[in-house]
Design a protein around this motif. Sequence first.
Motif, short mmCIF file in Angstrom:
data_model
loop_
_atom_site.label_atom_id
_atom_site.label_comp_id
_atom_site.label_asym_id
_atom_site.label_seq_id
_atom_site.Cartn_x
_atom_site.Cartn_y
_atom_site.Cartn_z
N THR A 79 0.85 -1.21 0.00
CA THR A 79 0.00 0.00 0.00
C THR A 79 0.87 1.24 0.00
O THR A 79 1.84 1.31 0.75
N SER A 80 0.53 2.10 -0.86
CA SER A 80 1.23 3.40 -0.84
C SER A 80 0.15 4.49 -0.65
O SER A 80 -0.79 4.61 -1.44
N GLN A 81 0.31 5.25 0.41
CA GLN A 81 -0.71 6.26 0.78
C GLN A 81 -0.19 7.66 0.50
O GLN A 81 0.94 7.98 0.84
N ASN A 82 -1.02 8.45 -0.19
CA ASN A 82 -0.65 9.87 -0.39
C ASN A 82 -0.86 10.56 0.95
O ASN A 82 -1.96 10.54 1.53
N THR A 83 0.18 11.15 1.46
CA THR A 83 0.10 11.73 2.79
C THR A 83 -0.80 12.97 2.83
O THR A 83 -1.22 13.40 3.91
N ALA A 84 -1.10 13.49 1.66
CA ALA A 84 -1.98 14.68 1.63
C ALA A 84 -3.43 14.33 1.99
O ALA A 84 -4.24 15.21 2.28
N TYR A 85 -3.74 12.99 1.91
CA TYR A 85 -5.11 12.54 2.22
C TYR A 85 -5.10 11.62 3.41
O TYR A 85 -4.13 10.91 3.64
N PRO A 86 -6.18 11.56 4.14
CA PRO A 86 -6.29 10.53 5.19
C PRO A 86 -6.50 9.16 4.55
O PRO A 86 -6.94 9.08 3.40
N VAL A 87 -6.27 8.17 5.30
CA VAL A 87 -6.40 6.80 4.76
C VAL A 87 -7.89 6.51 4.61
O VAL A 87 -8.64 6.64 5.56
N PRO A 88 -8.32 6.14 3.43
CA PRO A 88 -9.75 5.85 3.26
C PRO A 88 -10.14 4.58 4.00
O PRO A 88 -9.38 3.59 3.98
N ALA A 89 -11.29 4.64 4.64
CA ALA A 89 -11.69 3.53 5.50
C ALA A 89 -12.49 2.48 4.77
O ALA A 89 -12.54 1.34 5.17
N VAL A 90 -13.13 2.83 3.69
CA VAL A 90 -14.07 1.89 3.06
C VAL A 90 -13.44 1.29 1.80
O VAL A 90 -12.81 1.98 1.02
N GLN A 91 -13.70 0.03 1.66
CA GLN A 91 -13.26 -0.66 0.45
C GLN A 91 -14.46 -0.79 -0.47
O GLN A 91 -15.55 -1.13 -0.04
N PRO A 92 -14.31 -0.53 -1.72
CA PRO A 92 -15.45 -0.67 -2.63
C PRO A 92 -15.87 -2.12 -2.80
O PRO A 92 -15.03 -3.01 -2.85
N ALA A 93 -17.16 -2.31 -2.82
CA ALA A 93 -17.67 -3.68 -2.99
C ALA A 93 -17.44 -4.14 -4.43
O ALA A 93 -17.35 -3.31 -5.33
N GLU A 94 -17.41 -5.42 -4.58
CA GLU A 94 -17.08 -6.00 -5.89
C GLU A 94 -18.07 -5.58 -6.98
O GLU A 94 -17.71 -5.14 -8.05
#
Length: 704
Positions: free
Chosen positions: A111-126
Motif C-alpha cells: 500500500t502506498s498512501q498519499n500523505t496529503a489525504y487521510p487513509v480511506p476507511a471503506v473498500q469498494p464492494a465487488e
Amino acid sequence: MKLRLSLQGRILLGLAILAVVLLSVLWILVRPKYETSVVSERITIVQQLQSYVIENLDKQISEWVSASRSIAWEIAEHPRDGESLLRSTISLFPEIVQIKIQSPELPDELTSQNTAYPVPAVQPAEHQFIPSADSIVQLAWLTAVPGTPSTMMVMRTRFQVSGRMFMMSVIWDAKSLQHYIERLPLGTDYYLRIYSKSFVVFENRPEKAFTDSVHTQQHMNDLRKVKSAGGEWRVITGTFRSTDLTMLVAVPEGAILEPVHQLLVYSSTFIVGFLLVLLLLGWMLSYQISRPVALLVKDVERLGNLDFQQTIRIPEMRNLRKMGETIEGMRRSLERYQRLNVEKIILEEWKNKLFMNHSDDLIGFTDGNHAFVFRNAKFDELCQTLSPSHALTTKNEVLHHSAVTKIKETSQREEAGQLTTEMVQSELKIQLEAERMEYYRVNDLSIFREGENLGSLIIFHDLTNDRMIDKMKTEMMNIVVHELRNPVSSIMGFSDILLNDKTVTDIESREFMTHIMNSSQKLNALINRFLDISRLESRRIEYPKKLIDCAACVREAVKSQQPQLAHKSLMAEIDIAEDIPEIVVAPDLFREAVLNLLSNAIKYGDSHRTIAIKLMRTGSDVVFSITDHGYGIPPEAQEKLFSKFYRVPDAKSIKEVGTGLGLAYVKEIAEYHHGSITLESNAEIGSRFTLSIPIVTDETAAVS
Ligand code: ADP
C-alpha cells in the motif's frame, strides 16, 4: 340597448378592453411561441452543458484509466521496484489518494498512501465496479466515503507477475469530477444522476429519487417532459465513452419556463401599469374637457328653463370657447326677444294707461266706429257729468252733446306711407251746470288706411282756468278804468272851467283847484296802492326785515291818527300784553297794515265810539286786533271784502273817500309774513279785524 356612458366611463371601458386585448395577445399568441423558443433554447443549453460535462468527465476518467493501466504495467514489468514505483507514481499524480496491490494468494499487500489525504476507511464492494472502455481497468465511484473529505474513484486492474495474479486498486480524488456535475448553471433545483445498468453511481439529490422508468429510458437527448417525483421535469440523458455509465439531467419544468413566466409577469405588469397611466391621463384630460362642458350644459339648461338673464360662462378651451360664444350670442338674442314679448307689450300698455290716467288732459282712444276702447279717468268723469244716466260710448255722443258748443274748428290731413292721418282741432264750451262753464281745446287725431277708419286718439285740454284768468283780468281792467275815470273826469272838468270860464272868481278858482288837487291825490294814492299790491303779489321785490317792537309800533300808529280820532270824538282803548316779544317783520309793511285797519275803523262808524285795540301773543303768533263798534259789514260783503277795488255798496261807506285797495293790501302784507287776516262783524262789535303774524326772532332765518 344603447349604453349611455360619461366620458370617464368611456375611457375606463376603452382601456379595460385594450387591457383584455393586450393580455390576450400576450397569453394566447406570444406566450406559446415564446415558450417554444425558450424551451428549444433551453434544450440546446442543457444538451450542450450535458455533453460538456460528459466530455470532461470522460476525459478525466480516460486519463486516470490509462494512468492506472500504465502503473500496473510498470509494476508487472518491474515487480522488485514496486514500492518505489508506487511512491514516485503518487508524487507524479497528486490526485491519487492511495494505491494498493494485493494478491489473493498472498497475505501481504503493498500500500502506498498519499500523505496529503487521510487513509480511506471503506473498500469498494465487488459489484460496484464497472468496466472501463478498455475492459482492463474497472472503476468504481465512491461517493460520501466515510472519513474522506470528498468523492473518490477507484480504478482496479489485474495483472500477473510470475504466473501469480495481482490486483491493483488506485483511489483517485474525484473532487474535480464532482465539481463539474454539481455546479451546472441550471439553477438550484436540477437533478443529476450517473448510473450504470444495475446501480446508481452518483446522485446530486438523492431525495428526488426518480422512478426506474425514467432512468431506464436511454438516450433521451431531447429534454422530454416527464412526470415524476411529484412534479414535471425536463429530462435528458447521455452516455459516457470512457465507461459504461449514463448521465441523466432533469430540470424542473418551472425552471425551464422561468423566462416565459418572467416575460409574462413583466409584460403584464408593464401593460397594466401603462394602462393605469393612460387611465390617469385620460381621466385628467376628460376632467379638463368634461368640467367646462358640464358648466356649459348647466348654463344651457338654464336657457331651457327660459332664464335668459345670466350670462353663459365661456370655457377657456379653444374649441369649446367658440361653442360658448355662440351659445352666449343665442342667449343675448333670446333675452332681447323676451324683453319684447307679449307680456312686455301688455306691461307697456298698462304703463301707458297709467301715464294717461295721471295726465291732466282727458285722453280717449276709439276704434274705427268711433266707439271708445279706452278713456282715462278724467274723460270718464266728464262723460259721467255730461250724462249721468246714459253712458256715452262713442266720440260723437260726447262732441255732439247738447251741453257742448263748438267755438271753432280746423282740420288737417296728412299722408304717412300707406296711412292717412286727420287732425281735427277745435275749442269747446261745455255748460255743466247753470253757473259752471268749462272750456276745452280738443285734438282729435284719426288714422285711415285706404279710406277705412282704423281709430282715433282724442285729447281734451282744459282751458277753463285760462279763460277764468282772462275774464278776471278783463274785469279788473274795467274796475281800474272805472276807478280812474271819476278823478280824471273831475280833474278834466275843473281844469276846463278854470281855463275857459272867465267869470270864475278867485275864491271859486281856489276851490276848483283844491278839487283838482284832491282828485290828483286820490289818483296818485290809487295808483301807488295798486302798484304796492302788485309788487307784493309778484313776490319779486324783497322788503328788508328786522327785529322790531310791535307794541311801540302800534302805539305810534295810534298816536299818528290822534287828529282823526279827535275829529270824530273817538276813544282808542289800547290793550297791549306784557309778553309780546320783538319779532322780525318788514317794519314799513307792518305799520301800513296797522294804519289801514285803524283808518278804516275810524272812517266806517259814527262819532263817539270806542275803538278797542289789542296786541297779544297766541301760541306762536303775535295777534293784533281792532274792534271798532262801527257800521259793521253785511255778511254778503264779507267774502269779497279783501278783493281789490271792492267797497261795500252802501251809502255810509260810499260817502267815505276810499280806493277799495286798503284791505287787499293788508291781506297781501299778512301773507307776505306767512300770517293771516280775519274778520268778524255783528251789531255789537261793529267790525273786528284780526291780524296774526308768526313769531320769528332770528333775523337771518326770516325768509319771505
Ligand atoms: P277803502 O277804505 O279805501 O274803501 P278798503 O279796502 O280799506 O278800501 O275797504 C274796503 C271797503 O270795506 C270799504 O270801502 C268799506 O266799505 C269796507 N270797510 C272797511 N273797513 C270797514 C270797517 N271797519 N267797518 C265797516 N266797513 C269797512
